[in-house]
Design a protein around this motif. Structure first.
Motif, PDB file in Angstrom:
ATOM      1  N   GLY A  76      63.773  33.806 -41.397  1.00  0.00           N
ATOM      2  CA  GLY A  76      64.632  34.914 -41.029  1.00  0.00           C
ATOM      3  C   GLY A  76      63.907  35.941 -40.200  1.00  0.00           C
ATOM      4  N   SER A  77      64.621  37.020 -39.915  1.00  0.00           N
ATOM      5  CA  SER A  77      64.078  38.029 -39.027  1.00  0.00           C
ATOM      6  C   SER A  77      64.775  39.362 -39.338  1.00  0.00           C
ATOM      7  CB  SER A  77      64.336  37.587 -37.582  1.00  0.00           C
ATOM      8  OG  SER A  77      63.687  38.434 -36.674  1.00  0.00           O
ATOM      9  N   ILE A  78      64.214  40.455 -38.827  1.00  0.00           N
ATOM     10  CA  ILE A  78      64.816  41.769 -39.056  1.00  0.00           C
ATOM     11  C   ILE A  78      65.066  42.440 -37.713  1.00  0.00           C
ATOM     12  CG2 ILE A  78      62.574  42.912 -39.412  1.00  0.00           C
ATOM     13  CD1 ILE A  78      64.071  44.603 -41.642  1.00  0.00           C
ATOM     14  N   SER A  79      66.160  43.206 -37.635  1.00  0.00           N
ATOM     15  CA  SER A  79      66.580  43.768 -36.347  1.00  0.00           C
ATOM     16  C   SER A  79      65.657  44.883 -35.885  1.00  0.00           C
ATOM     17  CB  SER A  79      68.016  44.275 -36.435  1.00  0.00           C
ATOM     18  OG  SER A  79      68.089  45.349 -37.358  1.00  0.00           O
TER      19      SER A  79
ATOM     20  N   LYS B 161      73.108  34.065 -40.689  1.00  0.00           N
ATOM     21  CA  LYS B 161      73.898  35.044 -41.427  1.00  0.00           C
ATOM     22  C   LYS B 161      73.212  36.394 -41.302  1.00  0.00           C
ATOM     23  CE  LYS B 161      76.253  32.180 -44.834  1.00  0.00           C
ATOM     24  NZ  LYS B 161      76.311  31.780 -46.248  1.00  0.00           N
ATOM     25  N   VAL B 162      74.043  37.419 -41.136  1.00  0.00           N
ATOM     26  CA  VAL B 162      73.542  38.772 -40.933  1.00  0.00           C
ATOM     27  C   VAL B 162      73.831  39.602 -42.187  1.00  0.00           C
ATOM     28  CG1 VAL B 162      73.641  40.805 -39.435  1.00  0.00           C
ATOM     29  CG2 VAL B 162      74.103  38.517 -38.481  1.00  0.00           C
TER      30      VAL B 162
ATOM     31  N   ALA C 223      64.216  34.671 -33.680  1.00  0.00           N
ATOM     32  CA  ALA C 223      63.329  35.790 -33.352  1.00  0.00           C
ATOM     33  C   ALA C 223      64.173  37.001 -33.001  1.00  0.00           C
ATOM     34  CB  ALA C 223      62.424  35.423 -32.178  1.00  0.00           C
ATOM     35  N   ASP C 224      63.767  38.182 -33.494  1.00  0.00           N
ATOM     36  CA  ASP C 224      64.502  39.374 -33.107  1.00  0.00           C
ATOM     37  C   ASP C 224      64.076  39.760 -31.702  1.00  0.00           C
ATOM     38  OD1 ASP C 224      63.683  42.566 -33.062  1.00  0.00           O
ATOM     39  OD2 ASP C 224      62.040  41.294 -33.716  1.00  0.00           O
ATOM     40  N   VAL C 225      65.026  40.230 -30.905  1.00  0.00           N
ATOM     41  CA  VAL C 225      64.714  40.694 -29.548  1.00  0.00           C
ATOM     42  C   VAL C 225      65.355  42.066 -29.359  1.00  0.00           C
ATOM     43  CG1 VAL C 225      64.391  38.387 -28.603  1.00  0.00           C
ATOM     44  CG2 VAL C 225      66.643  39.402 -28.517  1.00  0.00           C
ATOM     45  N   PRO C 226      64.851  42.862 -28.418  1.00  0.00           N
ATOM     46  CA  PRO C 226      65.350  44.237 -28.262  1.00  0.00           C
ATOM     47  C   PRO C 226      66.866  44.294 -28.066  1.00  0.00           C
ATOM     48  CG  PRO C 226      63.304  43.969 -27.076  1.00  0.00           C
ATOM     49  CD  PRO C 226      63.703  42.602 -27.551  1.00  0.00           C
ATOM     50  N   GLY C 227      67.451  45.400 -28.541  1.00  0.00           N
ATOM     51  CA  GLY C 227      68.885  45.585 -28.414  1.00  0.00           C
ATOM     52  C   GLY C 227      69.642  45.063 -29.628  1.00  0.00           C
ATOM     53  N   ASN C 228      68.925  44.953 -30.754  1.00  0.00           N
ATOM     54  CA  ASN C 228      69.540  44.377 -31.964  1.00  0.00           C
ATOM     55  C   ASN C 228      70.167  43.020 -31.685  1.00  0.00           C
ATOM     56  OD1 ASN C 228      68.792  46.343 -33.880  1.00  0.00           O
ATOM     57  ND2 ASN C 228      70.363  47.714 -33.060  1.00  0.00           N
ATOM     58  N   LYS C 229      69.405  42.218 -30.952  1.00  0.00           N
ATOM     59  CA  LYS C 229      69.819  40.837 -30.688  1.00  0.00           C
ATOM     60  C   LYS C 229      68.842  39.885 -31.377  1.00  0.00           C
ATOM     61  CE  LYS C 229      71.579  42.012 -26.109  1.00  0.00           C
ATOM     62  NZ  LYS C 229      71.297  41.931 -24.666  1.00  0.00           N
TER      63      LYS C 229
ATOM     64  N   ALA D   3      72.369  36.035 -30.124  1.00  0.00           N
ATOM     65  CA  ALA D   3      73.450  36.756 -30.793  1.00  0.00           C
ATOM     66  C   ALA D   3      73.189  38.256 -30.697  1.00  0.00           C
ATOM     67  CB  ALA D   3      73.531  36.326 -32.258  1.00  0.00           C
ATOM     68  N   ASP D   4      74.165  38.972 -30.143  1.00  0.00           N
ATOM     69  CA  ASP D   4      74.104  40.428 -30.052  1.00  0.00           C
ATOM     70  C   ASP D   4      74.826  40.975 -31.283  1.00  0.00           C
ATOM     71  OD1 ASP D   4      74.618  43.104 -29.602  1.00  0.00           O
ATOM     72  OD2 ASP D   4      74.963  42.853 -27.448  1.00  0.00           O
ATOM     73  N   VAL D   5      74.084  41.571 -32.199  1.00  0.00           N
ATOM     74  CA  VAL D   5      74.696  42.066 -33.436  1.00  0.00           C
ATOM     75  C   VAL D   5      74.623  43.588 -33.517  1.00  0.00           C
ATOM     76  CG1 VAL D   5      74.469  39.958 -34.796  1.00  0.00           C
ATOM     77  CG2 VAL D   5      72.551  41.533 -34.676  1.00  0.00           C
ATOM     78  N   ALA D   6      74.622  44.239 -32.340  1.00  0.00           N
ATOM     79  CA  ALA D   6      74.624  45.708 -32.314  1.00  0.00           C
ATOM     80  C   ALA D   6      75.810  46.220 -33.139  1.00  0.00           C
ATOM     81  CB  ALA D   6      74.701  46.214 -30.876  1.00  0.00           C
TER      82      ALA D   6
END
Lengths: 396, 111
Positions: free
Chosen positions: A111-114, A131-132, A161-167, A181-184
């Motif tokens: 998993g990863s964190i935003s 899953k978020v 992997a988390d990437v900038p922009g809460n993606k 996935a953009d989960v902003a």
């Protein structure tokens, strides 16, 4: 007589209160030098102090921890541990206990964190998808199935992997796709699909600047690359000639990728089914060298300053660790930390490295300047080692 | 050892191995190693509890319809086109057979 008893009772109460105050109030401390060691076979994690090189607490009850990994809350107090059995456990490092725990799928892989620390995302094999969750409460906010083909099949998800922009960027092993996935707005996620990324992506990484997402391919030669700053360019293939036409060795363990592969302007990637580390120029994405090593690399990790790259190996060469000097471009040191070396983790600034030796039930700590042993900590079948410095890095 | 005698011994060994592959049980110490190998190393893809991961589940229910022979050769030769490697450089035929039989009946835990 009754007076004496009363006096004795009040004395006892006073002593108890004093003891409780002394023990109950934990000493105030930070978490910047803390971490977790996974005891994969016993469903437990050790909370470790990398300054004192000691175990602060052992937390049990985390389920099946084979291939478990952890990410950290942005304040460095909580670890989120992802277990193979789909367990997601929030561990309080300061109190040394489980804060919350849920079973979120049947079979998970990490998993990863935003970026903003508000969302924790799990990547799942079964049922396939991500899953978020709300990082504070572990409430499910979004479920994004990795449906592909005619839409009835779901792919195993790897390389989240988390990437900038809460993606979040990840790869679909069975579908050969990369999704972002953009989960902003976590209740209304937006997914960008990159089809035909390549056959059987086995893991992925985002560069430390958050710009490039790379997925290593198992089913064919090459690496899939997405420039997240220029998503309109789509996915492209790099290192296309790597290993073409040559019989690969049997791969007894999949290599792992993560942003730690990047040292300066070069990425150091584990070759699949070969006793080599690939060096790639991140400005041109051309291969610049291949460094021969002792076995098939699993983790290829740059010391935070990028001067050294440490490598461990797949079975049956998993008793070795080698150190590459990035200036010289060759192996300069070989260690034997113990039987079945599974993972390595550098102290935040790289002066020491912690290495787990599963079959010798210990974690070794080495000075990275002179390779001297600094400490040994007993642990039952230790696997992953994760330090809180990860909380502040893109891609974790 | 004379070359001809060595040849004879090799031949005899080959015949014995071929004829008795399925009957020759690994010794107790080797059995413990094999249990650990399956739980820990096969487990990196199939899961420590063998209920599956990147690779499929290896629990009795999942293997019920698979012939023992097929399981043994999957272990030894791998499955081309998938991530399953050939273990023939690590395991003998008798060891692969022992592992296949244990998987079908429910694989032992590490002790």
């Amino acid at each position: 007589m009754s007076n004496t008893l009363t006096l004795f009772r009040s004395l006892l109460a006073a002593v108890c209160a004093a003891l409780l105050a002394a023990c109950g109030a934990a000493p105030v401390r930070g978490t910047g030098d803390l971490g977790l060691v996974i005891e994969r076979a016993s469903g437990a994690v050790l909370v470790v102090d990398t300054t004192a090189r000691s175990v602060l607490a052992r937390v049990e009850g985390l389920g099946d921890l084979s291939h478990a990994s952890a990410v950290f809350s942005r304040d460095g107090r909580y670890a989120y541990v992802f277990g193979r059995d789909g367990g997601l456990t929030k561990v309080d490092l300061l109190l040394g206990r489980i804060d919350k725990r849920i079973i979120q799928s049947g079979n998970a892989i990490g998993g990863s964190i935003s970026q903003d620390g508000r969302l924790v995302v799990a990547q799942n094999y079964e049922p396939g998808g991500i899953k978020v969750f709300d990082a504070q409460t572990l409430e499910l906010l979004a479920d994004i199935p990795s449906a592909y083909g005619d839409g009835t099949r779901r792919s195993k998800v790897v390389g989240l992997a988390d990437v900038p922009g809460n993606k979040f960027a990840y790869a679909l092993f069975d579908a050969g796709e990369i999704w972002v996935a953009d989960v902003a707005d976590p209740r209304a996620p937006k997914v960008t699909r990159y089809r035909n990324a390549g056959s059987q992506p086995y893991d992925g990484l985002v560069t430390p600047d958050g710009r490039h997402y790379l997925a290593g391919l198992f089913g064919e030669d090459g690496v899939a690359l997405v420039d997240l700053w220029r998503p309109e360019q789509g996915v492209r293939r790099i290192l296309p000639d790597y290993g073409k036409g040559q019989e690969k060795l049997p791969v007894f363990k999949m290599p792992h990728l993560r942003g730690w592969a990047v040292a300066g302007r070069h990425a150091y990637l584990p070759a699949v089914g070969r006793h080599e580390v690939l060096v790639v120029d991140t400005a041109t994405w051309q291969e610049t060298a291949r460094i021969p090593v002792k076995g098939q690399p699993v983790f290829v990790m740059a010391r935070p300053d990028g001067r050294q790259v440490w490598v461990n190996f797949a079975f049956p060469d998993n008793g070795w660790v080698q150190v590459i000097d990035t200036l010289e471009g060759r192996v300069v040191h070989t260690l034997q930390p113990g039987r079945a070396v599974l993972h390595m983790e550098f102290a935040p600034r790289g002066e020491s490295v912690w290495i787990s030796a599963r079959d010798d039930h210990r974690v070794m700590v080495y000075d990275t300047a002179n390779f001297r042993e600094l400490a040994q900590l007993p642990a039952a079948s230790p696997s992953g080692i994760f330090f809180t410095a990860r909380a502040a890095r893109i891609g974790f | 050892m004379l070359p001809s005698r060595r040849l004879a011994v090799t031949l005899l060994a080959a015949i014995l191995a071929g004829g008795a592959a399925a009957d020759t049980q690994p010794g107790a110490a080797r059995q413990r190693e094999l249990v650990r190998l399956v739980r820990q190393d096969c487990g990196s893809c199939h899961g420590l509890t063998l209920k599956g991961g990147l690779g499929p589940a290896l629990l009795p229910g999942a293997l019920r319809d698979k012939p023992l022979e097929a399981l043994r050769y999957t272990i030894l030769l791998g499955r081309p086109g998938t991530a399953m490697p050939a273990w023939k450089t690590i395991l003998s035929e008798a060891e692969a057979d022992w592992i296949a039989r244990r998987l079908v009946e429910g694989f032992p835990e590490e002790r």
